[in-house]
Design a protein around this motif. Structure first.
Motif, mmCIF file in Angstrom:
data_model
loop_
_atom_site.group_PDB
_atom_site.id
_atom_site.type_symbol
_atom_site.label_atom_id
_atom_site.label_comp_id
_atom_site.label_asym_id
_atom_site.label_seq_id
_atom_site.Cartn_x
_atom_site.Cartn_y
_atom_site.Cartn_z
ATOM 1 N N ARG A 181 0.840 -1.192 -0.089
ATOM 2 C CA ARG A 181 0.103 0.111 0.092
ATOM 3 C C ARG A 181 0.834 1.198 -0.113
ATOM 4 N NH1 ARG A 181 -2.444 2.957 4.301
ATOM 5 N NH2 ARG A 181 -4.056 4.060 3.579
ATOM 6 N N ARG A 182 1.620 1.128 0.890
ATOM 7 C CA ARG A 182 2.758 2.472 0.955
ATOM 8 C C ARG A 182 4.030 2.125 -0.074
ATOM 9 N NH1 ARG A 182 1.064 6.720 3.578
ATOM 10 N NH2 ARG A 182 -0.619 6.018 5.048
ATOM 11 N N ARG A 183 4.598 2.958 -0.647
ATOM 12 C CA ARG A 183 5.641 2.860 -1.595
ATOM 13 C C ARG A 183 5.247 1.820 -2.596
ATOM 14 N NH1 ARG A 183 9.406 2.837 3.685
ATOM 15 N NH2 ARG A 183 9.654 5.065 3.848
ATOM 16 N N ARG A 184 4.135 2.194 -3.197
ATOM 17 C CA ARG A 184 3.512 1.000 -4.026
ATOM 18 C C ARG A 184 4.163 0.889 -5.364
ATOM 19 N NH1 ARG A 184 -0.081 3.736 -7.261
ATOM 20 N NH2 ARG A 184 0.165 5.928 -6.711
ATOM 21 N N LEU A 185 4.890 2.016 -5.749
ATOM 22 C CA LEU A 185 5.513 2.005 -7.101
ATOM 23 C C LEU A 185 6.602 1.169 -6.975
ATOM 24 C CD1 LEU A 185 4.792 5.595 -8.213
ATOM 25 C CD2 LEU A 185 3.555 3.535 -9.007
ATOM 26 N N LEU A 186 7.374 1.312 -5.867
ATOM 27 C CA LEU A 186 8.522 0.510 -5.550
ATOM 28 C C LEU A 186 8.065 -0.728 -5.746
ATOM 29 C CD1 LEU A 186 11.487 1.462 -5.024
ATOM 30 C CD2 LEU A 186 10.953 1.257 -2.566
ATOM 31 N N SER A 187 7.116 -1.238 -4.830
ATOM 32 C CA SER A 187 6.558 -2.629 -4.754
ATOM 33 C C SER A 187 6.289 -3.273 -6.286
ATOM 34 C CB SER A 187 5.408 -2.530 -3.790
ATOM 35 O OG SER A 187 4.471 -3.890 -4.178
ATOM 36 N N GLN A 188 5.227 -2.446 -7.121
ATOM 37 C CA GLN A 188 5.140 -3.018 -8.142
ATOM 38 C C GLN A 188 6.341 -3.194 -9.228
ATOM 39 O OE1 GLN A 188 2.056 0.169 -9.334
ATOM 40 N NE2 GLN A 188 0.759 -0.803 -7.738
ATOM 41 N N GLU A 189 7.285 -2.305 -9.036
ATOM 42 C CA GLU A 189 8.626 -2.434 -9.760
ATOM 43 C C GLU A 189 9.278 -3.666 -9.302
ATOM 44 O OE1 GLU A 189 11.109 0.981 -9.769
ATOM 45 O OE2 GLU A 189 12.755 -0.572 -10.166
ATOM 46 N N ALA A 190 9.216 -3.924 -8.121
ATOM 47 C CA ALA A 190 10.038 -5.243 -7.565
ATOM 48 C C ALA A 190 9.266 -6.228 -7.897
ATOM 49 C CB ALA A 190 9.949 -5.004 -5.957
ATOM 50 N N ALA A 191 8.001 -6.374 -8.259
ATOM 51 C CA ALA A 191 7.226 -7.711 -8.620
ATOM 52 C C ALA A 191 7.625 -7.870 -9.799
ATOM 53 C CB ALA A 191 5.832 -7.479 -8.534
ATOM 54 N N LEU A 192 7.742 -7.060 -10.908
ATOM 55 C CA LEU A 192 7.975 -7.027 -12.133
ATOM 56 C C LEU A 192 9.227 -7.516 -12.191
ATOM 57 C CD1 LEU A 192 6.428 -7.100 -14.900
ATOM 58 C CD2 LEU A 192 7.559 -4.709 -15.245
ATOM 59 N N LYS A 193 10.130 -7.095 -11.591
ATOM 60 C CA LYS A 193 11.717 -7.334 -11.807
ATOM 61 C C LYS A 193 11.631 -8.945 -11.067
ATOM 62 C CE LYS A 193 14.323 -3.177 -10.919
ATOM 63 N NZ LYS A 193 14.765 -2.544 -9.633
ATOM 64 N N TYR A 194 10.977 -9.243 -10.180
ATOM 65 C CA TYR A 194 11.112 -10.634 -9.529
ATOM 66 C C TYR A 194 10.658 -11.611 -10.534
ATOM 67 C CZ TYR A 194 10.515 -14.127 -5.918
ATOM 68 O OH TYR A 194 10.590 -15.165 -4.871
ATOM 69 N N PHE A 195 9.201 -11.248 -11.130
ATOM 70 C CA PHE A 195 8.585 -12.259 -12.303
ATOM 71 C C PHE A 195 9.738 -12.283 -13.284
ATOM 72 C CE2 PHE A 195 6.372 -12.388 -16.193
ATOM 73 C CZ PHE A 195 5.441 -13.351 -15.876
ATOM 74 N N LEU A 196 10.261 -11.356 -13.950
ATOM 75 C CA LEU A 196 11.333 -11.407 -15.184
ATOM 76 C C LEU A 196 12.301 -12.277 -14.846
ATOM 77 C CD1 LEU A 196 11.304 -7.817 -16.453
ATOM 78 C CD2 LEU A 196 10.338 -9.764 -17.643
ATOM 79 N N LEU A 197 13.170 -11.866 -13.649
ATOM 80 C CA LEU A 197 14.174 -12.684 -13.092
ATOM 81 C C LEU A 197 13.737 -14.118 -12.920
ATOM 82 C CD1 LEU A 197 15.951 -9.935 -11.226
ATOM 83 C CD2 LEU A 197 16.723 -10.886 -13.766
ATOM 84 N N GLY A 198 12.654 -14.309 -12.264
ATOM 85 C CA GLY A 198 12.298 -15.738 -11.950
ATOM 86 C C GLY A 198 12.157 -16.360 -13.264
ATOM 87 N N ALA A 199 11.403 -15.648 -14.226
ATOM 88 C CA ALA A 199 11.189 -16.575 -15.653
ATOM 89 C C ALA A 199 12.482 -16.783 -16.140
ATOM 90 C CB ALA A 199 10.296 -15.488 -16.312
ATOM 91 N N PHE A 200 13.379 -16.075 -16.087
ATOM 92 C CA PHE A 200 14.737 -16.238 -16.494
ATOM 93 C C PHE A 200 15.281 -17.307 -15.859
ATOM 94 C CE2 PHE A 200 19.259 -14.859 -17.206
ATOM 95 C CZ PHE A 200 19.275 -15.080 -18.674
ATOM 96 N N SER A 201 15.091 -17.324 -14.539
ATOM 97 C CA SER A 201 15.981 -18.425 -13.771
ATOM 98 C C SER A 201 15.138 -19.751 -14.195
ATOM 99 C CB SER A 201 16.055 -18.197 -12.259
ATOM 100 O OG SER A 201 14.994 -18.739 -11.755
ATOM 101 N N SER A 202 13.992 -19.732 -14.285
ATOM 102 C CA SER A 202 13.103 -20.825 -14.469
ATOM 103 C C SER A 202 13.746 -21.494 -16.081
ATOM 104 C CB SER A 202 11.738 -20.768 -14.784
ATOM 105 O OG SER A 202 11.267 -20.327 -13.272
ATOM 106 N N ALA A 203 13.906 -20.547 -17.071
ATOM 107 C CA ALA A 203 14.445 -20.965 -18.284
ATOM 108 C C ALA A 203 15.620 -21.770 -18.067
ATOM 109 C CB ALA A 203 14.273 -19.500 -19.068
ATOM 110 N N ILE A 204 16.404 -20.964 -17.191
ATOM 111 C CA ILE A 204 17.777 -21.647 -16.977
ATOM 112 C C ILE A 204 17.689 -23.202 -16.549
ATOM 113 C CG2 ILE A 204 20.021 -21.522 -15.730
ATOM 114 C CD1 ILE A 204 19.747 -18.669 -16.123
ATOM 115 N N TYR A 205 16.742 -23.266 -15.590
ATOM 116 C CA TYR A 205 16.585 -24.440 -14.968
ATOM 117 C C TYR A 205 16.074 -25.424 -15.866
ATOM 118 C CZ TYR A 205 14.187 -27.865 -12.004
ATOM 119 O OH TYR A 205 13.763 -29.104 -11.527
ATOM 120 N N LEU A 206 15.008 -24.869 -16.733
ATOM 121 C CA LEU A 206 14.257 -26.077 -17.647
ATOM 122 C C LEU A 206 15.429 -26.343 -18.716
ATOM 123 C CD1 LEU A 206 10.892 -24.816 -18.506
ATOM 124 C CD2 LEU A 206 11.494 -26.920 -17.454
#
Lengths: 526, 626
Positions: A181-206
């Motif tokens: 709720r607070r600092r929500r832009l930071l939070s949304q940015e973090a989520a997107l980064k997490y998702f992108l890098l997570g996807a990237f690491s999943s790709a590496i794993y696969l």
């Protein structure tokens, strides 16, 4: 080619099925209960209830094991053994503590989650959204999905299934990270980064899993282990595959150089979510890494030890050094988490049986202290401009003199920090001791030496915060600028975790004995 | 009840924690929590004692294992309690006297704003002291040892708003640290020699160890005992420790904590039995201290400091007995118990007097209090008779045995040790009678507007109970050698040896010296007028008044050179060590800043980091493995 219907022994999966089933039901609750206040109460009750019942079933199963190694649920795919039950119980405890933090509200009645991602906190639009009955109580089912996925993650013995479980618990985490709720832009940015890098690491794993399959023609862990022994020259395809699979799991543990997401996500996520994921994700990923290493890649122990050594040392150094210069408490703890990832990997040296005791214990102590420490961060708040409760006060300087204002919070925080630093009579000391002993048993004393030096340097930034809280006077006007919350649920969580840290530090033998009897991985393949 | 003995430690500890954390809410009733906790510890101890008395003498030692710190590893540290006749004796002394003093303090500290904190510290002390005596290993004992040191420090400095008192607390703490170093060294040597710190293991192997090892351990333990028990040459802190509230002086600095050194030596009997030289040093230290303390006591005008000097001297007796080996151990503990009663009683009496006299401690300003404080006078009088060693009061039974035992032996030892003990008895009679007469008899030399009155029942009842103990406990325990037989499983059976002079002569000489000392004191301080201002005094008096210039000696020999050394070290530390540390810390910080640059905040560079990481690792392993 004909497919045989797999035989599945469902009973040992009961706790996981309860958690995932309740998660599905909880989504329906969202649809059918209109009043946000009622919804929160119902969701919290249902969530905690489901987790407790699941924990009960795990304990019943544990008692039912009675010395036997466990059950094969699905040959080559899922095995519920003592080791996985221990991890599952730990994850359920983290889940319960996390759910309590999710439900916590500040003294002006706001929780940590935004009702509508596009509106700033305290704005008229937010008030309108509230009036329309918007309130993100979906975090509870999301938590259940994550916990269920993680529990599944600890008992899977198949590279592809492992990927499914990985995604099962990662996707809810991506969403939860975005909900601050607070600092929500930071939070949304973090989520997107997490998702992108997570996807990237999943790709590496696969990709790695595919290479391993290519080299061994096997997909379940035990068969891979057996097949590797028959490969005369450890060929490049196998080694590259193994490296990539392990790298994918190390990403979740948050070890350097796969750690870049950690500081941004820990800082950006709503703090209750940080608390939960900081504890649980590391535990689940470590459990899976244990299974992968001990069942599949143990013949590659020597080759992969290079990777473990390099990543462990890099994590310890980068985590410790970067934490030294942080001015934001959440980021400091994030880098500390990276350093702890290094300590965790130290235990893998030599793949000793001792590590099977040390790792669960370490993750338990680390997880409890993490949840406790982040819970405390939710309680120290800035004042909003309208005099209400604002964002969390995360600048180090804002914590000066906290010891005088709230001896309970500052005392508990000091306890958690000392535990992170591994000072005797806290749980962290026993955890470190066990992990380092395991590594020494594995012959990796130089690695332990680096780890001890890193712990020493790390003690600096932990103790600095303690000094700040207790021995530095609060600046003028801090009383008005900083609000110290006294939220009951959070206090309960802090109290439980603090007590556990003390008890595990002084009387670790009970829990160590439990993990001792859980130190066997069931080998099923015929 | 024996297996529940840990409750005796846990209850006061929990109560201390509760009282410290409860905050102002508990101000009104917190002290009663402290009293209840202490009483509960007493009841647990009493239950254990009854159970023990029902067992055969041979089976009276029980070990209660509490927990193992880290099971199944090389770092095997277990915590257990050892309940045997020796430890139960201490448990009873600590909890019984402790509870009475708790009660007394309820009234004594009534007007103190921090009474709750005071009781928390008292409870902490009880818990730590019980841990000290119940521990089954030197390591656990050390925890108790440090715990009582902490409690003592906190209580001496309880009124630390006065700089002087804060300094006294620091002094006690620092001097005790010197003793603690002795204990740490002893533990190191024990571990090196026996590979364990458990009493059972160590004592089983002790007879096989070399005399040199045992002597070394024994001397290191003696250093520890000297610090805690204010024995020569570490006695300087005890007089200043009287800065603490009087109940504290009674409990910690008379009855219990200061006797911990005697306990340590008696407990370590198997080590000393194999080290005659160390034993002799113990006895000599005891003899020196008993004379030194008595000498200082003869000149002090401060009632509490005179009592403190007396405590030092009486513990000297106990040390002397402990240094005599098996024939002395039981008597050392016997005297420790009776002393615990009569000295605590007298301290409480002194507290009662101070209460009546607006906290005056100068005995030259007392006199003739017998008339206004009858109960205090009678109870104090019984303690006085006991410490003098007048039969049939308690002190006679225990002290006389020590004097007799000191005369046993060959060569010069019995004559020197026995002589010291004998002379000490006469000196004790003089200084205690001086104190007694100056306070209660003679003419009233009170300052203006003093209205002494008897203290409330809450204070007098504990004094009366202790007075009963001062009067009869010795007789009760000595009848049929009950107490020495009770302790025998721990202290060992001693063959009877005849002293170098026959026993009736020793008793006769002792009583004669006591009579002489008392009469001299009566003539100077009872019958004659006592000047309100202290006369200049002879060289001896001045020496004694100034505690043998121990502070000056310490300052010249230790403090000054120590300060120079530390200054040099601080300088070296600031320039060389800190310089190095700061430089490399700056280096670390710079590296940290550099690592910050990697954290650009852009997902693409994060992904690149990961990719590069995977590729580099894969290359190393794949290429290296081929």
């Amino acid at each position: 080619m004909n497919f045989v219907t797999p035989e599945i022994a469902w009973a040992p999966l009961t706790p996981i099925l309860i958690v995932l089933g309740t998660a599905a039901v909880a989504i329906l609750i969202e649809a059918f209960i209109k009043s946000p206040a009622t919804r929160r109460t119902v969701q919290l009750t249902v969530t905690i209830g489901a987790l407790l019942v699941a924990l009960g079933f795990v304990i019943v199963q544990w008692v039912g094991l009675d010395g036997s190694a466990g059950d094969v649920v699905m040959t080559g795919k899922i095995t519920v053994d003592a080791q996985s039950l221990a991890w599952q119980a730990m994850l359920l405890v983290f889940g319960i503590l996390g759910a309590l933090l999710f439900a916590a509200r500040t003294s002006d009645g706001e929780d940590a989650f935004t009702p509508l991602g596009s509106v700033p906190p305290g704005s008229t639009k937010e008030r309108l959204a509230r009036r329309a009955g918007l309130k993100v109580t979906e975090v509870f089912p999301l938590l259940l999905f994550a916990v269920g996925g993680m529990m599944l993650f600890t008992c899977i013995t198949d590279l592809i299934f492992l990927f499914v479980a990985l995604e099962l618990f990662s996707l809810p985490l991506y969403i939860m990270v975005a909900l601050a709720r607070r600092r929500r832009l930071l939070s949304q940015e973090a989520a997107l980064k997490y998702f992108l890098l997570g996807a990237f690491s999943s790709a590496i794993y696969l990709f790695g899993a595919a290479l391993v399959y290519g080299a061994t023609t096997q997909i379940d862990l035990e068969s891979i282990g057996i097949a590797i022994d028959f490969i005369p020259n450890r060929d490049g395809m196998l080694l590259a595959g193994a490296v990539m699979v392990v790298a994918g799991l190390m990403f979740k543990i948050g070890a350097a150089p796969f750690h870049s997401w950690v500081p941004d996500v820990y800082q950006g996520a709503p703090t209750p979510v940080t608390a939960f994921m900081g504890a649980a994700t590391k535990a689940a990923a470590t459990a899976a890494l244990v299974r992968v290493m001990y069942l599949a890649f143990y013949p590659l122990e020597w080759e992969l030890s290079w990777m473990f050594w390099a990543v462990a040392i890099t994590s310890m150094i980068i985590g410790t050094l970067a934490a030294l210069v942080q001015t934001d408490i959440k980021r400091m703890l994030a880098y500390s988490a990276v350093a702890h990832a290094g300590f965790i990997l130290v235990a893998f040296a030599g793949l000793t049986p001792e590590a099977l005791v040390a790792l669960p214990f370490y993750l338990l102590t680390y997880g409890l202290a993490t949840i406790g420490a982040f819970a405390i961060i939710t309680q120290v708040r800035e004042r909003a401009e309208d005099g209400g409760i604002g964002a969390e006060a995360v600048r180090l300087g804002q914590w000066a003199g906290l010891g005088k204002r709230s001896p309970f919070l500052a005392g508990a925080m000091a306890l958690f920090l000392l535990s992170f630093a591994g000072i005797p009579l806290t749980a962290g000391f026993i955890g470190k001791f066990e992990v380092f002993s395991a590594a020494i048993a594995g012959g990796a004393w130089p690695l332990v030496l680096v780890a001890v030096i890193a712990s020493m340097v790390a003690a600096f930034f932990y103790v600095r915060l303690i000094v700040l809280m207790f021995f530095t006077d609060a600046p003028e006007g801090a009383d008005e600028a900083i609000a110290v919350e006294t939220e009951t649920l959070t206090r309960v969580v802090i109290g439980i975790t603090a007590a556990a840290i003390v008890i595990l530090g002084i009387l670790p033998s009970g829990v160590l004995n439990i993990f001792e009897s859980a130190a066997h991985l069931l080998v099923s393949a015929g | 009840m024996q297996s529940l003995i840990w409750l005796a430690i846990a209850i006061p500890l929990a109560s201390a924690a509760f009282l410290l954390l409860a905050g102002k809410r508990a101000d009104a009733w917190g002290h009663w929590v402290g009293v209840v906790a202490s009483s509960a510890a007493f009841l647990v101890g009493a239950g254990a004692l009854l159970e023990m008395l029902g067992q055969d003498a041979a089976n009276r030692a029980t070990t209660v294992t509490l927990w193992e710190f880290i099971p199944g590893s090389d770092l095997s540290v277990s915590a257990g309690l050892l309940l045997d006749p020796l430890s139960i004796t201490f448990v009873m002394l600590i909890t019984f006297v402790g509870t009475l003093i708790h009660l007394y303090s309820v009234a004594y500290m009534e007007h103190d704003v921090a009474r709750r904190r005071f009781f928390a510290y008292l409870n902490l002390f009880i818990a730590a002291m019980l841990l000290l005596v119940l521990a089954d290993s030197y390591l656990l004992l050390f925890f108790g040892w440090e715990g009582v040191g902490l409690a003592s420090y906190l209580l001496i400095g309880f009124w630390n708003f006065k700089d002087e008192y804060a300094t006294a607390a620091n002094k006690a703490f620092v001097v005790n640290r010197i003793g603690d170093i002795g204990l740490i060294i002893a533990m190191g040597m024990i571990f090196a020699a026996f590979g364990s710190l458990d009493f059972a293991t160590v004592f089983a192997q002790a007879p096989e160890a070399s005399t040199a090892t045992l002597t070394g351990i024994g001397l290191a333990l003696l250093l520890a005992a000297c610090g805690k028990s204010a024995q020569f040459p570490l006695q300087s802190w005890l007089g200043d420790a009287m800065a603490g509230p009087t109940p504290v002086s009674a409990l910690i600095h008379a009855a219990t904590m200061v006797t911990a050194g005697v306990y340590l030596i008696v407990r370590s009997a198997p080590i000393y039995n194999g080290a005659p030289d160390a034993q002799l040093v113990v006895a000599v230290v005891g003899a020196i201290t008993l004379l030194l303390g008595a000498f200082i006591g003869m000149a002090k005008d401060d009632i509490k400091k005179a009592l403190a000097a007396s405590t030092m001297s009486q513990i000297g007796y106990m040390m002397l007995a402990a240094g005599l080996g098996p024939i002395g151990y039981a008597f050392a503990i016997f005297h420790l118990v009776t002393h615990g009663f009569f000295k605590a009683g007298m301290f409480l009496g002194a507290g009662s007097v101070m209460h009546a006299m607006n906290d005056t401690v100068n005995m030259r300003r007392f006199g003739a209090l017998r008339g206004v404080m009858v109960i205090t006078w009678v109870t104090f009088g019984l303690g006085w008779l006991a410490i003098l060693g007048v039969p049939p009061f308690s002190g006679y039974w225990s002290k006389d045995k020590i004097i007799e035992a000191a005369f046993v032996g060959e060569g010069w030892q019995p004559w020197v040790l026995g002589g010291a003990a004998l002379v000490g008895a006469g000196m004790t009679a003089f200084y205690m009678s001086r104190l007694f007469f100056m306070t209660f008899h003679g003419k009233a030399r009170w300052e203006d507007d003093m209205h002494p009155h008897e203290s409330s029942a809450l204070m007098t009842v504990p004094m009366m109970i202790l007075a009963v103990g001062s009067a009869f406990l010795g007789l009760f325990l000595a009848t049929g050698d009950k107490f020495t037989h009770f302790l025998e499983p721990v202290t060992g059976h001693a063959e009877h040896h005849d002293p170098v002079i026959s026993i009736p002569v020793i008793i006769g000489l002792t009583l004669a010296l006591v009579a002489v000392g008392t009469v001299l004191a009566w003539m100077r301080y009872g019958r004659a007028d006592v000047p309100v201002e202290a006369p200049a005094g002879s060289l001896g008096t001045i020496t004694a008044r100034n505690d043998f210039f121990q502070d000056s000696v310490n300052r010249a020999v230790f403090q000054r050179p120590g300060q120079h050394l530390t200054r040099t070290l601080v300088y070296a530390d600031a320039t060389i060590v800190d310089g190095a540390v700061n430089k490399q810390a700056r280096g670390w910080a710079r590296l940290g800043e550099a690592s910050r640059k990697l954290q650009t905040g852009q997902a693409r560079s994060y992904a690149a980091t990961m990719l590069v990481g995977v590729i580099v690792i894969a290359l190393i392993i794949v290429v290296g493995g081929l």
